[in-house]
Design a protein around this motif. Structure first.
Motif, PDB file in Angstrom:
ATOM      1  N   GLY B  39     -10.003  24.194 -26.703  1.00  0.00           N
ATOM      2  CA  GLY B  39      -9.587  25.132 -25.667  1.00  0.00           C
ATOM      3  C   GLY B  39     -10.187  24.714 -24.336  1.00  0.00           C
ATOM      4  N   HIS B  40      -9.546  25.142 -23.241  1.00  0.00           N
ATOM      5  CA  HIS B  40     -10.062  24.736 -21.940  1.00  0.00           C
ATOM      6  C   HIS B  40      -9.968  25.874 -20.942  1.00  0.00           C
ATOM      7  N   ARG B  41     -10.593  25.680 -19.787  1.00  0.00           N
ATOM      8  CA  ARG B  41     -10.535  26.642 -18.695  1.00  0.00           C
ATOM      9  C   ARG B  41      -9.564  26.091 -17.649  1.00  0.00           C
ATOM     10  N   ALA B  42      -8.879  26.983 -16.948  1.00  0.00           N
ATOM     11  CA  ALA B  42      -7.897  26.549 -15.955  1.00  0.00           C
ATOM     12  C   ALA B  42      -8.603  25.779 -14.847  1.00  0.00           C
ATOM     13  N   GLY B  43      -8.139  24.556 -14.604  1.00  0.00           N
ATOM     14  CA  GLY B  43      -8.725  23.701 -13.580  1.00  0.00           C
ATOM     15  C   GLY B  43      -9.529  22.543 -14.135  1.00  0.00           C
ATOM     16  N   GLN B  44      -9.795  22.570 -15.441  1.00  0.00           N
ATOM     17  CA  GLN B  44     -10.589  21.493 -16.043  1.00  0.00           C
ATOM     18  C   GLN B  44      -9.785  20.192 -16.189  1.00  0.00           C
ATOM     19  N   HIS B  45     -10.494  19.134 -16.560  1.00  0.00           N
ATOM     20  CA  HIS B  45      -9.926  17.794 -16.687  1.00  0.00           C
ATOM     21  C   HIS B  45     -10.020  17.289 -18.112  1.00  0.00           C
ATOM     22  N   VAL B  46      -9.328  16.183 -18.351  1.00  0.00           N
ATOM     23  CA  VAL B  46      -9.627  15.348 -19.513  1.00  0.00           C
ATOM     24  C   VAL B  46      -9.729  13.902 -19.029  1.00  0.00           C
ATOM     25  N   ASP B  47     -10.446  13.098 -19.783  1.00  0.00           N
ATOM     26  CA  ASP B  47     -10.459  11.656 -19.566  1.00  0.00           C
ATOM     27  C   ASP B  47      -9.475  11.028 -20.540  1.00  0.00           C
ATOM     28  N   VAL B  48      -8.693  10.077 -20.038  1.00  0.00           N
ATOM     29  CA  VAL B  48      -7.769   9.316 -20.890  1.00  0.00           C
ATOM     30  C   VAL B  48      -8.269   7.885 -20.949  1.00  0.00           C
ATOM     31  N   ARG B  49      -8.327   7.319 -22.155  1.00  0.00           N
ATOM     32  CA  ARG B  49      -8.791   5.936 -22.302  1.00  0.00           C
ATOM     33  C   ARG B  49      -7.716   5.090 -22.973  1.00  0.00           C
ATOM     34  N   LEU B  50      -7.398   3.963 -22.342  1.00  0.00           N
ATOM     35  CA  LEU B  50      -6.440   3.016 -22.907  1.00  0.00           C
ATOM     36  C   LEU B  50      -7.186   1.743 -23.289  1.00  0.00           C
ATOM     37  N   THR B  51      -6.817   1.170 -24.420  1.00  0.00           N
ATOM     38  CA  THR B  51      -7.442  -0.070 -24.877  1.00  0.00           C
ATOM     39  C   THR B  51      -6.362  -1.135 -25.015  1.00  0.00           C
ATOM     40  N   ALA B  52      -6.544  -2.267 -24.331  1.00  0.00           N
ATOM     41  CA  ALA B  52      -5.586  -3.369 -24.418  1.00  0.00           C
ATOM     42  C   ALA B  52      -5.827  -4.156 -25.708  1.00  0.00           C
ATOM     43  N   GLU B  53      -4.874  -5.017 -26.040  1.00  0.00           N
ATOM     44  CA  GLU B  53      -4.999  -5.798 -27.290  1.00  0.00           C
ATOM     45  C   GLU B  53      -6.243  -6.672 -27.292  1.00  0.00           C
ATOM     46  N   ASP B  54      -6.668  -7.117 -26.110  1.00  0.00           N
ATOM     47  CA  ASP B  54      -7.868  -7.960 -26.042  1.00  0.00           C
ATOM     48  C   ASP B  54      -9.157  -7.143 -25.997  1.00  0.00           C
TER      49      ASP B  54
END
Lengths: 86, 250
Positions: B39-54
């Protein structure tokens, strides 16, 4: 170079300090100004995160993560308080 | 216990894309299924992480566009042409794909429906994203406090959430004012021009009402608006800002 503020590194700070830190206030050792970490000027184009004082531009904090290990330099702060719940 | 996150510890989790909505030509909303979302509060963030094949990894922070009451976590992402993460999220991601996500994070730029102050929201461009969460939260919680959004965008084509804002405006204390800075005269019946001192005086909430003020957008926009609000008599301690970089003028 893109400037963010401390809100953008809430996740990094949480991972490093073990809790929500953007509502903590820090005092700049250079100019003495006290601000919430959410208000710091943040640069993340460098290899890592550099946070500077909003008022005098002094470097307050550097965080570099490599192979799961975080190196944290907070020597730019004269004081770092507990976060306050808003 | 193996595989169980420590209580309160921020960990990366796999999020599955269950929906995609094109908001504009360079902005889209991504609906995620997150089995362990706390659950979250209005205005909060998330971090997104992408991993390349290397093995190369890149992570970015995005505001959550959905309300705490919504069934899914939604991010609205604008493509930055020199970005490492946003072009993939806007152009490449498909339904069923998985990305790593951690959150919610942030405790400063948040609004709770239990707060009884009037609220003034000022958005430049995609800075409007956390405000959709707050507006939806206001509506879902049945709040009646005045919540006014001033939203500046370049043109009609760059407006996001236009239909939803039309539905929300005028209901339960919600008031939404959109101004376009680059639209041709005669094609837009609403406000035109930047959010400057005159606009804030005319359409903002009076400082005497002591509104809680949130400003989000490109750095220069946020700093100009926040300074002007202080000049107009708003208490600096009542103004919360979020600067997400960029040099554009929405």
């Amino acid at each position: 170079m893109t400037t963010f503020d401390g809100n953008a590194i809430a996740g990094t700070l949480n991972a490093v300090f073990g809790g929500e830190m953007t509502t903590a206030s820090g005092t700049c050792a250079s100019c003495g100004a006290t601000e919430l970490l959410a208000q710091l000027r943040v640069y993340r184009d460098a290899p890592g995160v550099v946070a500077r004082c909003e008022h005098c531009d002094a470097i307050l904090m550097v965080i570099v993560e490599k192979r799961g290990i975080a190196c944290v330099d907070v020597s730019g702060f004269a004081a770092l308080e507990e976060p306050t719940q808003l | 216990m193996a595989g169980t996150a420590l209580r309160g510890r921020l960990t990366w989790q796999q999020a599955t894309v269950t929906g995609l909505v094109a908001e504009t030509s360079n902005t889209r909303s991504i609906v995620f299924d997150l089995p362990d979302w706390p659950g979250h509060r209005a205005g909060q963030h998330v971090d997104v992480r992408l991993t390349a094949e290397d093995g190369y990894q890149a992570e970015r922070s995005y505001s959550i566009a959905s309300a705490p009451e919504d069934p899914h976590v939604v991010l609205t992402v604008e493509r930055l042409d020199d970005g490492e993460v946003s072009p993939y999220l806007v152009d490449e991601l498909r339904i069923g794909d998985e990305v790593e996500l951690r959150g919610p994070v942030g405790g400063h730029f948040v609004w709770e429906s239990t707060c009884d102050s009037p609220v003034l929201l000022v958005a430049g461009g995609s800075g409007v994203v956390p405000f959709r969460s707050m507006l939806r939260h206001h509506a879902a919680a049945g709040s009646t406090v005045p919540m006014r959004l001033l939203y500046s965008a370049r043109s009609r084509e760059t407006l996001i959430y236009a239909d939803e804002f039309t539905r929300l405006g005028g209901r339960g204390g919600i008031d939404i004012r959109v101004t376009l800075t680059r639209e041709n005269p005669g094609t837009w019946p609403g406000e035109r021009g930047r959010i400057d001192r005159d606009f804030l005086t005319r359409t903002g909430l009076p400082p005497a009402e002591e509104p809680l003020v949130y400003v989000c957008g490109p750095t220069a926009f946020v700093e100009t608006v926040a300074n002007t609000l202080v000049d107009l008599g708003h208490g600096p301690g009542r103004i919360r800002t979020e600067r997400f970089g960029g040099t554009g003028t929405p």
